[in-house]
Design an enzyme around this catalytic site. Structure first.
Site, mmCIF file in Angstrom:
data_model
loop_
_atom_site.group_PDB
_atom_site.id
_atom_site.type_symbol
_atom_site.label_atom_id
_atom_site.label_comp_id
_atom_site.label_asym_id
_atom_site.label_seq_id
_atom_site.Cartn_x
_atom_site.Cartn_y
_atom_site.Cartn_z
ATOM 1 N N TYR A 143 41.085 20.352 47.775
ATOM 2 C CA TYR A 143 41.377 21.751 47.454
ATOM 3 C C TYR A 143 42.446 21.888 46.372
ATOM 4 O O TYR A 143 42.531 22.902 45.701
ATOM 5 C CB TYR A 143 41.825 22.513 48.704
ATOM 6 C CG TYR A 143 40.768 22.598 49.811
ATOM 7 C CD1 TYR A 143 39.513 22.025 49.645
ATOM 8 C CD2 TYR A 143 41.034 23.250 50.999
ATOM 9 C CE1 TYR A 143 38.561 22.084 50.636
ATOM 10 C CE2 TYR A 143 40.075 23.318 52.006
ATOM 11 C CZ TYR A 143 38.838 22.725 51.815
ATOM 12 O OH TYR A 143 37.899 22.793 52.812
ATOM 13 N N LYS A 193 36.610 9.047 56.296
ATOM 14 C CA LYS A 193 35.317 8.551 55.833
ATOM 15 C C LYS A 193 35.601 7.259 55.072
ATOM 16 O O LYS A 193 35.313 7.136 53.870
ATOM 17 C CB LYS A 193 34.650 9.635 54.965
ATOM 18 C CG LYS A 193 33.205 9.378 54.611
ATOM 19 C CD LYS A 193 32.252 9.536 55.772
ATOM 20 C CE LYS A 193 30.830 9.249 55.348
ATOM 21 N NZ LYS A 193 29.912 9.091 56.489
ATOM 22 N N ASP A 226 31.586 12.166 60.249
ATOM 23 C CA ASP A 226 30.258 12.578 60.741
ATOM 24 C C ASP A 226 30.154 12.338 62.248
ATOM 25 O O ASP A 226 29.633 13.176 62.998
ATOM 26 C CB ASP A 226 29.129 11.864 59.978
ATOM 27 C CG ASP A 226 29.454 10.421 59.630
ATOM 28 O OD1 ASP A 226 30.599 9.985 59.838
ATOM 29 O OD2 ASP A 226 28.543 9.711 59.157
ATOM 30 N N ASP A 250 39.600 21.408 57.736
ATOM 31 C CA ASP A 250 39.129 22.786 57.587
ATOM 32 C C ASP A 250 37.869 22.977 58.429
ATOM 33 O O ASP A 250 37.727 23.928 59.196
ATOM 34 C CB ASP A 250 38.834 23.028 56.091
ATOM 35 C CG ASP A 250 38.634 24.487 55.768
ATOM 36 O OD1 ASP A 250 38.724 25.315 56.685
ATOM 37 O OD2 ASP A 250 38.383 24.800 54.586
ATOM 38 N N ASP A 254 37.532 24.513 62.711
ATOM 39 C CA ASP A 254 36.681 25.663 63.043
ATOM 40 C C ASP A 254 35.665 25.280 64.117
ATOM 41 O O ASP A 254 35.345 26.082 64.999
ATOM 42 C CB ASP A 254 35.955 26.192 61.808
ATOM 43 C CG ASP A 254 36.752 27.285 61.114
ATOM 44 O OD1 ASP A 254 37.967 27.395 61.395
ATOM 45 O OD2 ASP A 254 36.185 28.025 60.292
#
Ligand code: NAD
Length: 364
Positions: A143, A193, A226, A250, A254
């Site tokens: 970001y 990852k 994942d 992020d 959620d």
């Protein structure tokens, strides 16, 4: 103690839940012998409408002069046609995070046992509810890394976002995760990852070394993003403290929020490198959810997330752990005794925003 805070209600349900949460905060502080000084300022869409920008200078100045920021939420359909860089969230929350170096987002994921039916997860998978915390790095990664959009020869277009992390950034967020885990079940799950990303390889190395050197009492598990997205749905109870970089956090926070039922129940703290006038972490405290334009103006929004955000503020920025716990216990008692807003009522009778806050005050 005299508490000085900047209150930024924001848009749609933001001012509604803030108006309900402040009396709870005032009541608990009065009962505990503390005083509150607060000033209210426009931010987000309200900033655009009244001052021409989402983060007015006067609002930023008020935040600088305060010991903590209690934030509502910003954005909504009214401002969606503005250029992306001028829209409420992008032009107020991101600059606030950057300005105060709010690098650590602490988001508790708590699903009370008697609210299990608010979760989309089968009740037999979560017989004891959910109790975890997501620690998301907030000022680095994709970001904030270098970005570009380039028109290429032949009419094609190339856009680039860059994921950048430094050892020092990973160390300081790991320290927040360690402190959080120590007060809980002493288990950190690092999500990354590392099979494809260089930054993830660095995260794994730095987090493991930091824990080995400074917190050998903490148990570390590593998990690919994942797999973590699946495990969160399959077996949420396996997580205690989930530590991850900005974008993964992020998304996962959620997912965690929805597993815990209504967004109206979930709080968050964004903690910074800076200290306030009390020598404690300066922070921004806000509900996990957004401005809920679909229910705004009806007086039915759940104020619990805003109230619980104020509790986090008392704990982290003012060191008032017992007072924070008093608020959290009052929310639990109010909900357990059957006082519920529509989002957690599930067909049973529900109350409005103010009545929910009154019930919390009655249980303080
Ligand atoms: P949202 O979180 O506002 O709403 C999603 C769903 O959750 C809606 O059905 C809403 O009614 C419900 N909900 C959320 N908070 C609730 C509460 N306190 N009580 C009862 N129900 C509640 O997400 P969205 O609809 O995707 O976004 C709406 C606006 O909010 C957008 O403009 C978005 O950009 C903005 N937003 C702001 C923030 C922030 O300020 N930090 C965060 C997320 C979204």
């Amino acid at each position: 103690m005299h508490l000085k805070i900047a209150v930024l209600p924001g848009d749609y349900i933001g001012p509604e839940v803030m108006a309900a949460a402040l009396p709870v905060l005032e009541a608990v502080l009065k009962k505990s012998g503390h005083t509150l000084e607060h000033s209210t300022h426009d931010v987000g869409g309200a900033g655009i409408d009244n001052h021409g920008k989402a983060l007015p200078d006067s609002t930023l100045e008020a935040c600088r002069a305060a010991d903590a920021i209690l934030f509502g939420s910003v954005g909504g359909p009214k401002w969606e046609k503005l250029p992306p860089a001028e829209q409420p969230e992008r032009a107020s929350l991101l600059p606030l995070r950057k300005h105060f170096t709010l690098y650590a987002n602490v988001r508790p994921g708590l699903l009370l046992k008697n609210l299990i039916d608010t979760s989309p997860i089968r009740p037999d998978r979560i017989p004891n509810g959910v109790d975890m915390v997501c620690i998301r790095e907030l000022t680095g990664g994709l970001y904030f890394g270098p970005k570009s959009t380039t028109d290429l020869a032949g009419g094609d277009i190339e856009a680039i976002d860059t994921m950048v992390y430094r050892k020092s950034e990973i160390e300081r967020i790991t320290d927040v995760a360690i402190a959080t885990a120590r007060a809980r079940r002493k288990h950190i799950t690092l999500v990354d990852k590392a099979n494809v990303l260089q930054t993830s390889v660095l995260w794994r190395k730095v987090v493991a070394e930091r824990i080995k050197a400074t917190a050998p009492d903490i148990n570390l598990t590593v998990m690919y993003i994942d797999n973590a997205a699946m495990q969160l749905v399959l077996k949420p109870a396996q997580f205690d403290v989930l530590l991850t970089e900005n974008m993964f956090g992020d998304i996962l926070s959620d997912e965690m929020a929805v597993i815990c039922g209504s967004l109206g129940m979930l709080s968050s703290a964004s903690l910074g490198a800076g200290k306030n006038s009390l020598g404690l972490p300066f922070g921004l405290y806000e509900p996990a959810g957004g401005t809920a334009p679909d229910i705004a103006g009806k007086g039915i929004a759940n104020p619990c997330a805003q109230v619980l955000s104020a509790a986090l503020m008392l704990r982290f920025s003012f060191g008032l752990d017992a007072v924070a716990t008093r608020i959290e216990a009052a929310v639990k008692k109010a909900v357990t005794s059957g006082t519920r807003t529509g989002d957690i009522a599930f067909g049973k009778p529900s109350v409005g925003t103010k009545a929910m806050a009154d019930a919390i005050i009655a249980n303080l």
